[in-house]
Design a protein around this motif. Sequence first.
Motif, PDB file in Angstrom:
ATOM      1  N   LEU A 359      -4.150  -3.731 -13.900  1.00  0.00           N
ATOM      2  CA  LEU A 359      -4.635  -2.357 -13.936  1.00  0.00           C
ATOM      3  C   LEU A 359      -3.838  -1.609 -14.983  1.00  0.00           C
ATOM      4  CD1 LEU A 359      -6.506  -0.276 -12.505  1.00  0.00           C
ATOM      5  CD2 LEU A 359      -4.586   0.289 -11.029  1.00  0.00           C
ATOM      6  N   LEU A 376      -6.134  -0.741  -6.961  1.00  0.00           N
ATOM      7  CA  LEU A 376      -5.392  -2.001  -7.041  1.00  0.00           C
ATOM      8  C   LEU A 376      -5.673  -2.795  -5.785  1.00  0.00           C
ATOM      9  CD1 LEU A 376      -3.137  -3.760  -8.377  1.00  0.00           C
ATOM     10  CD2 LEU A 376      -1.488  -2.436  -7.049  1.00  0.00           C
ATOM     11  N   SER A 475       0.604  -8.337 -12.239  1.00  0.00           N
ATOM     12  CA  SER A 475       0.684  -9.119 -11.006  1.00  0.00           C
ATOM     13  C   SER A 475       1.698 -10.251 -11.140  1.00  0.00           C
ATOM     14  CB  SER A 475      -0.689  -9.719 -10.689  1.00  0.00           C
ATOM     15  OG  SER A 475      -1.007 -10.712 -11.670  1.00  0.00           O
TER      16      SER A 475
END
Lengths: 535, 192
Positions: A359, A376, A475
């Motif tokens: 994101l 998210l 991530s």
Amino acid sequence: MQLLESLLEMHPDKIPGVVEQYIKEGELNSVRQAIPSLIHHHPQLREPLLAIAERLKQPPPLSATDATDNAGNTPIAAVSNDGTKRDVDAIETIAGDHAQVFACGNCGGTVSKQHPDSNHVICHYCGCDALHPPADGLARWRQLLDARSQFTIGSLFHYKKRDWQVIGVQCYSGKIREWDSEDKTWETNSQNISLWWLLNERRELAWMSDYGKSRYWSEKFIPFKPQMPAHDDKKVEHGTWELVFAAGEFSYMPYDGEKRESREYLRTPVGLDAPSMNSSKHSYSVETGMDANGEPEEIEFIRSSKLSDSQVLAGIGMAKLLDTVKRWSTTSYVFAGTIAALLITYGITTLLSDSTVVLEGSTVASTREPTELGTLKVETAGESFAFELASARFSANRYAEVILDIEDSDGVWAGGAEAEFWHETGRDSDGSWTETDYGVTKEFRFDNPGSYTLTLTPGATNLDAPPQFRATVRSHPNSFFPFILAGLAALAFAVISHMKAEHGAASGASIRARLRSNTSALPDRKKIREQKQPA
Amino acid sequence: MHYNNNQWSTSGRFEHEIDAPGYLRTGRSGTLEDQRFTVAGRVRLGYKRGHWDEWWLSFEDGTGCWIEEDDGNYQRHTEVSLNDTHTDKARQSDAMDAASALDFKLDTVALAATRVGQFIPAGNEQWFVTETGAANVLGAEGQLPVTVSPEQTMRYLDAVTGGRKLSIEVWPDGALASVSTLIDTSALRWDT
């Protein structure tokens, strides 16, 4: 001086009996040393304690005949200073049968005279001249060597493949003056030294000094290019010393308050020592003995080598403590290595791990309204993400804040962060400088899976309008938390191990003379009271 | 007792007892730097703060040398030539080594005014004075190449340079000087 301390805590009526018990247990020298202090604290016990002291000067009621074996506590026959033969406690002498062992003429304590040039033997139990005790018993040194000191007169020291024995100790108090090249001024500091006289079987003399944090082995030498550093030589440490204590045997007559001066080279002058001597391994000093009028009497050149704590421990024969110190040192290195391994492992796993941008978004410059970045998705509980917050560049000496909010699908605030960015300039002695901080990374660990909304809101600023802020969410960052825990634990153990090793070595290697007041040198309170009473 | 001019004589009684036999001992024999020797005698000299011993080593070839014991250091003395100075000690000693002789004139008046820390010229060198004072004979034993009497006094001066020590002794009947170097005690090998 535990014996004296325990006696002083007792009721006076019990003291004579307990003293007799200590004598039966063989603590003769400690009792001899304690009696003057006991009399000082309990004048009413003067008579019985003096009787005990007199008895300790006499030969012990033993059936052993003359024995030449110095092992253990076997009494040996020795000639006392008054010429009579009597039994005294065995005392180890490095000189073997060349040494004289005798009972101090004042207190009966066993003392030795090993060096043929020894002119003066100060009994370390009562502080008197053991060879010529004073008739009035008052001409004593003001302090005594603690009879239970670990390193004391008679102790052995192994160094340079040779056995040495302590035959005397002197304590000096003084000041060291040295040039501070940064402040361009002379600095003066106080210093106390314990100076031990050591003898080997060849009657060679050497000295060991304890300066508190460091210890040195010293020998006299004849210089090749002798010189006396000037009084204001900035390449020399200038010391002025006063003798405050002495015990044992010496080749000259030391006296209380005796003065000495020292000039220690910070860098060895070329040619001072023999060409065959590796001067870089030694420190050198010129020492001057002063007479009672403060005039220089004798100048000596001293060559010294610094002793490590391990060398002192090995020399004293404290192999067990040395092994313990080495073990703690090894342990600290192991933990330090563990920390390094953890850091390397984290670095490698971070490089190898796959980190994806999930994101990103930015605010509009000049707007103060919150900007929703997006949603998210957190798939599993405990999943971690890295939030990189950054600001567009702005003018100097300004700051700008941004606030990140994270809300769950129910609109409940789940976390957030504030970041301040800045640009500063200035000027100092090194010239102009500029410092900036336009970016920060925050790690977040989500305890629950779900969808989370991210919002960026410009905060306080001294700019006319907020700059553009940007957020990037990645991530699968490598979680640093377990590494932090393990690293902190390893660091704590490493520090503790290192401190234990250092403390163990330093305290074990300390050879500072342990002294206590010689209360027998204090005026007799009873006599003073009697003198003050009207006739 | 000492033997001089073909006769024995005594030097009188000494108050100071010679005690505590040390590493060197009268009557002991051994080898010093490949030379066989016997410790023939000793003189003890006292000064303000203490005393020191000087030992006479007699070699097999009839020569000898003085060994001074000072704070655990053993120094071998070699006599040096002093112009216009004649003493029993200088004559009796065969340890003069012409190659090492300093051969300097001794000004006893200037010597008396010399203080520690000053330099004095001797030969072609400047010597740094480390000690001066007065000393007296406290005792003697064994066979010595010189005549000593109880309470004989002298003024002495020690100076150093080049790893050597210059010792000057001014006695009532004259002055003598010697240069000494440190002996490595491992070079002293005893027979027993």
